[in-house]
Design an enzyme around this catalytic site. Structure first.
Site, PDB file in Angstrom:
ATOM      1  N   CYS A 178      -0.570   2.127 -20.459  1.00 29.10           N
ATOM      2  CA  CYS A 178      -1.757   1.595 -19.784  1.00 29.10           C
ATOM      3  C   CYS A 178      -1.701   1.795 -18.279  1.00 29.10           C
ATOM      4  O   CYS A 178      -2.577   1.334 -17.562  1.00 29.10           O
ATOM      5  CB  CYS A 178      -1.976   0.134 -20.134  1.00 29.10           C
ATOM      6  SG  CYS A 178      -0.658  -0.939 -19.559  1.00 29.10           S
ATOM      7  N   HIS A 200      -5.218   1.202  -4.691  1.00 30.84           N
ATOM      8  CA  HIS A 200      -6.499   0.639  -5.117  1.00 30.84           C
ATOM      9  C   HIS A 200      -7.601   1.696  -5.069  1.00 30.84           C
ATOM     10  O   HIS A 200      -8.493   1.706  -5.915  1.00 30.84           O
ATOM     11  CB  HIS A 200      -6.859  -0.566  -4.251  1.00 30.84           C
ATOM     12  CG  HIS A 200      -8.067  -1.247  -4.777  1.00 30.84           C
ATOM     13  ND1 HIS A 200      -8.043  -1.962  -5.954  1.00 30.84           N
ATOM     14  CD2 HIS A 200      -9.337  -1.258  -4.360  1.00 30.84           C
ATOM     15  CE1 HIS A 200      -9.264  -2.400  -6.209  1.00 30.84           C
ATOM     16  NE2 HIS A 200     -10.065  -1.991  -5.253  1.00 30.84           N
TER      17      HIS A 200
HETATM   18  C1  PEP Z   1       1.425  -0.566 -14.438  1.00 30.11           C
HETATM   19  O1  PEP Z   1       2.296  -1.043 -13.707  1.00 30.11           O
HETATM   20  O2  PEP Z   1       1.425   0.611 -14.838  1.00 30.11           O
HETATM   21  C2  PEP Z   1       0.297  -1.401 -14.878  1.00 30.11           C
HETATM   22  C3  PEP Z   1      -0.559  -0.961 -15.770  1.00 30.11           C
HETATM   23  O3  PEP Z   1       0.160  -2.615 -14.293  1.00 30.11           O
HETATM   24  P1  PEP Z   1      -0.436  -2.814 -12.812  1.00 30.11           P
HETATM   25  O4  PEP Z   1      -0.874  -1.483 -12.303  1.00 30.11           O
HETATM   26  O5  PEP Z   1      -1.547  -3.784 -12.948  1.00 30.11           O
HETATM   27  O6  PEP Z   1       0.756  -3.367 -12.103  1.00 30.11           O
END
Ligand code: PEP
Ligand code: MG
Length: 569
Positions: free
Chosen positions: A494, A197
């Site tokens: 992403c 985080h």
């Molecule tokens: C990921 O796992 O790369 C992602 C974008 O989702 P999160 O970080 O919200 O699990």
């Protein structure tokens, strides 16, 4: 995210330096503000001999906690004010003080506060709804009261009164909601990893961050100099070091430039640059930036502290506002990704031995179709109201059957585009089959790294394995891209890797069509992409995949990059 390798440079003689993992680039110098952990009650504390005096003391402490929270509410950002005001009301509730007073007959004051808060929490939970949602605020009041009774600093992020560097063991999402971002220069934590985080928050704020700094024991006000690239934290830096840091930061700003052009390689191959958002406030900030849309709207961030599922009408209002903020640009909304590292009280399927391998993401959506259907209904209503370019995708898809199941539900509501996140190696390796029934894919490299390397993404100690430059992870990404390219379907990234300038070049070379990231990262990615051709990116991708490890992969890419830009990579 920057290269997660520990800093190895020797400090100058007389300079006290700590090393950690740089997770958000940039340089900052400023006084430390230390986040204190919540205190525990003292089990050995005796029952007070003077009961009326003990009761008066507890009441005075609760009064002070209420005053402190009210004072903070007056200057807090809009989104944090209701939380602080609710805390002040709880601290001032005579029923809480009465319950503590009754307990003082059999236990010491800190334990009485702890026990009374437990009883009060059970009552709030039994009332459900808004009242149940106040339990977190009650626990905050409890911790503040115990801290005051014990004579230690109140826990959590203190009010920042001047530009400061936040130092903590770790940062939780709820803690940072109260942070005055305009005064936070950098983050330094003892725990956390490249996808923690802390790293995500630092990226959103566009400030340097270093995690895994062991032996971090600074007193509040100590001057620190932080290098979020190399992971160095210098304690009490000399005037020369401070001037050097300011000069480096200025050079970095010049190199980043101020282009607002769409993302593209030097020879014009487009790679769309998109924003990752989690709230309406994020959407409003990101919409003003030079981004081509939203590549990931993490909808679960809207509901992290909720005891009950949000109603369709409320969700519709939020989605409509986000779509309007970005129109005519496209917005990729991810359906609820609850479970594992993002537990939601109203979407809890019970304890699991391995939550990251359990019923999370779409698996939870399949077990709780009520939650998924409500969300899709709200998205359909927001789409009908705005006619926006809305793409909807599911998290944690593993098989073609799951992808088809999701796509059918999306299409049944007239939503124009259905997609899947590729976060599980199984889906990456079989992307050609998985993508058959959907329109697009988005690579969640945070989870894809976790599952490829069998390394818990929350374990800062496993940062080396979680490094997205791991050639095995690049191979899995390459397989996912090959399937999508064969079908002519868009495949974005992403996860945090998308905002790493060096990796962005590699990902473009592997065939990704968009990169989505915290908006402060966009400038560096745009700059490095514009300085290299697609053929160079492909050469870099091949070199990175041929490397024996993450450091070698990164070095191979650096060797092929424009030397003028190496400081950004
Ligand atoms: C990921 O796992 O790369 C992602 C974008 O989702 P999160 O970080 O919200 O699990
Ligand atoms: Mg994920």
């Amino acid at each position: 995210m920057t290269n997660p390798v520990r800093a190895s440079a020797e400090p100058d003689p007389g300079v006290s330096m700590l090393s950690g993992i740089g997770v958000s680039r940039g340089f900052a110098t400023g006084p430390a503000v230390v986040v204190s952990p919540p205190p525990a009650f003292d089990p050995a504390e005796p029952v007070a001999t003077d009961q009326p005096a003990a009761s008066a003391r507890v009441r005075a402490v609760l009064h002070d906690v209420a005053d402190g929270l009210r004072a903070r509410a007056e200057t807090a950002p809009d989104n944090a004010r209701p939380v602080l005001e609710a805390g002040a009301m709880i601290a001032g509730d005579p029923a809480l003080a009465d319950t503590i007073e009754a307990l003082l007959a059999t236990m010491g004051p800190t334990r009485a506060v702890h026990e009374a808060a437990g009883q009060y929490a059970a009552l709030l939970e039994s009332l459900g709804g808004y009242m149940a949602e106040r339990v977190t605020d009650l626990m905050d009041v409890r911790d503040r009261a115990i801290a005051r009774l014990s004579g230690v600093p109140e826990p959590g992020v203190p009010t920042l009164t001047e530009p400061s560097i936040l130092v903590a063991r770790d940062l939780a999402p709820a803690e940072t909601a109260l942070l005055d971002a305009s005064l936070c220069l950098a983050l330094v934590t003892e725990a956390g990893g490249p996808t923690s985080h802390t790293a995500i928050l630092a990226a959103q704020l566009g400030i340097p961050a270093v995690v895994q700094v062991h032996g971090l024991a600074v007193t509040p006000g100590t001057l620190l100099a932080v290098d979020g690239g190399s992971g160095q934290v210098i304690i009490d830096p000399s005037p020369e070091v401070r001037t050097g840091f300011a000069a480096k930061q200025a050079r970095r700003a010049t190199m980043l430039g101020d282009s607002r052009a769409p993302g593209a390689t030097k020879d014009g191959h487009p790679v769309a640059l998109l924003a990752n958002i989690g709230t309406l406030a994020d959407a409003e900030t990101a919409a003003a930036q030079a981004v081509e849309g939203v590549g990931l709207f993490r909808t679960e961030f809207l509901f992290l502290d909720r005891a009950d599922a949000p109603a369709v009408a409320e969700q519709t209002a939020t989605y409509t506002a986000v779509l309007r903020a970005f129109a005519p640009r496209h917005v990729v909304v991810r359906t609820l990704d609850a479970g594992a590292d993002k537990p939601l009280a109203f979407a809890d399927l019970g304890a699991e031995a391995n939550p990251a391998l359990g019923r999370r993401g779409l698996r939870l959506g399949r077990a709780r179709t009520d939650l998924l259907d409500d969300q899709l209904d709200a998205l359909a209503a927001a789409y009908a109201a705005t006619g926006a370019d809305l793409w909807v995708m599911a998290p944690m898809v593993a098989t073609a059957a799951e992808a088809a199941w999701f796509a059918e539900r999306v299409r049944a509501r007239g939503l124009p585009r259905a997609g899947v996140m590729i976060e599980v190696p199984a889906a990456a390796l079989r992307s050609r089959q998985v993508l058959q029934a959907v329109d697009f894919a988005s690579l969640g490299t945070n989870d894809l790294g976790q599952y490829t390397m069998a390394a818990d993404r929350l374990q800062g100690e496993l940062a080396d394995l979680l490094d997205p430059w791991q050639p095995a992870v690049l191979d899995v990404i390459a397989a996912a891209c090959a399937g999508a390219t064969a079908l002519g379907k868009p495949v974005g990234v992403c996860g945090e890797a998308g905002g790493d300038p060096g990796l962005a070049l590699v990902l473009a070379g592997l065939g990704v069509t968009s990169l989505s990231m915290a908006t402060p990262k966009v400038r560096a990615v745009r700059t490095v992409l514009a300085a290299h051709t697609l053929a160079q990116c492909q050469e870099m991708a091949a070199a990175a995949r041929a490397a024996t490890g993450p450091a070698e992969a990164r070095a191979a890419v650096l060797a092929l990059a424009d030397p003028v830009l190496t400081e950004l990579l």
